[in-house]
Design an enzyme around this catalytic site. Structure first.
Site, PDB file in Angstrom:
ATOM      1  N   ARG A  26       0.844  -1.193   0.000  1.00 58.90           N
ATOM      2  CA  ARG A  26       0.000   0.000   0.000  1.00 58.90           C
ATOM      3  C   ARG A  26       0.878   1.241   0.000  1.00 58.90           C
ATOM      4  O   ARG A  26       2.049   1.199   0.425  1.00 58.90           O
ATOM      5  CB  ARG A  26      -0.917   0.032   1.227  1.00 58.90           C
ATOM      6  CG  ARG A  26      -0.196   0.138   2.565  1.00 58.90           C
ATOM      7  CD  ARG A  26      -1.184   0.369   3.706  1.00 58.90           C
ATOM      8  NE  ARG A  26      -0.541   0.422   5.014  1.00 58.90           N
ATOM      9  CZ  ARG A  26       0.061   1.486   5.534  1.00 58.90           C
ATOM     10  NH1 ARG A  26       0.143   2.602   4.838  1.00 58.90           N
ATOM     11  NH2 ARG A  26       0.603   1.444   6.748  1.00 58.90           N
ATOM     12  N   ASP A  32       9.768   7.707  11.866  1.00 58.31           N
ATOM     13  CA  ASP A  32       8.511   7.610  11.136  1.00 58.31           C
ATOM     14  C   ASP A  32       8.351   8.863  10.278  1.00 58.31           C
ATOM     15  O   ASP A  32       9.253   9.215   9.537  1.00 58.31           O
ATOM     16  CB  ASP A  32       7.358   7.411  12.120  1.00 58.31           C
ATOM     17  CG  ASP A  32       6.154   6.722  11.504  1.00 58.31           C
ATOM     18  OD1 ASP A  32       5.689   7.170  10.440  1.00 58.31           O
ATOM     19  OD2 ASP A  32       5.650   5.739  12.082  1.00 58.31           O
TER      20      ASP A  32
END
Length: 287
Positions: free
Chosen positions: A101, A198
């Site tokens: 994804r 992140d």
């Protein structure tokens, strides 16, 4: 100590908050709940939060010059308009990898989108980094990525940062005027005690802000990679950072509740009050 405000989202916590975007055009802050399959929208003027259900996992949205948004979903790039909601598929970069994804993305000042992919399993290097040009042409920039995350661009556009969260590494590239990347080098080898890198953003002074997944904080790094400061947050899984507001002097941070049921504030949206620095105007897709 820097003060943190928990944004009132009517009790809703994101399973995996991500994809923060300030829209000056709409006067709102957008962010996604990837696992929760939702797009969130916060009006900075009224404080109202809307949660819009999506048909599949959604990692991010970016404004489109012609109106509406471009969204990165499990099945690729989609054109999105709101009120009423309409979603039109544009391009699937990996039709042969249905277990991958789109995860995180940024647009540059020239209207191109840099977007990365990752496997749903989060543990094999099937991800890649792409560039979508305004004419719809897709370029593959990197492969062999476990979790493509946090692209960020320096204020002058000459430096590009990208993370492979699965390898705990942030990389630095030279970026040319045509959007191509070269000279990849390890910028920060994230210490395991910090968690994992992140989402990221750059501020107006050219410093890089990094969200610590599993590290309960965000950190600011200088262009030479040296650590400048950290800000603690009341959740462990910190995922993304963005500057917002007309003056780009408000800082928001997303987090994730998935996997940490005992954390009362996991999955909340946080505002860092008085961050002491301004952000950069987000890029808009010119296609």
């Amino acid at each position: 100590m820097t003060e943190i405000r928990i944004v009132d989202t009517a009790g809703v916590r994101d399973q995996l908050g991500e994809g923060l975007l300030w829209s000056a055009r709409d006067g709102v802050l957008y962010w996604t709940d990837i696992i929760g399959k939702a797009l969130n929208r916060l009006s900075l003027a009224s404080g109202t939060v809307d949660r819009i259900a999506m048909p599949e996992m959604i990692g991010w949205v970016i404004e489109r010059d012609s109106g509406g948004l471009i969204a990165g979903m499990q099945t690729g790039f989609h054109a999105v308009t709101l009120d009423p909601l309409a979603i039109v598929p544009m391009l699937d970069p990996e039709p042969d990898l249905p277990e991958n994804r789109l995860n995180d993305a940024k647009a540059d000042a020239e209207g191109r989108i840099y977007a990365g992919t990752m496997p749903l399993s989060c543990d094999v290097p099937s991800g890649a980094l792409y560039r979508l040009d305004p004419d719809g042409t897709l370029h593959t920039l990197e492969r062999d990525i476990i979790i493509a995350n946090g692209p960020a661009i320096s204020p002058d556009g000459a430096t590009f940062y990208h993370t492979d969260t699965g390898r705990n590494a942030i990389y630095r590239y030279d970026r040319a005027a045509d959007g191509s990347l070269s000279g990849r080098a390890l910028f920060i080898d994230f210490d395991r005690d910090w968690g994992s890198p992140d989402g990221m953003t750059t501020d107006a002074e050219g410093h890089l802000w990094v969200a610590h997944w599993g590290g309960s904080r965000i950190s600011r790094f200088a262009p030479d990679g040296s650590h400048q400061r950290s800000i603690a947050l009341p959740a462990s899984q910190i995922t993304n950072i963005a500057f917002a507001g007309p003056d780009l002097d408000r800082m928001f941070v997303t987090s994730a509740a998935d996997g940490v049921p005992g954390e009362a504030d996991a999955g909340r949206l946080f505002e860092v009050l008085d961050p002491g620095v301004r952000g950069l105007r987000p890029g808009v897709y010119a296609g």
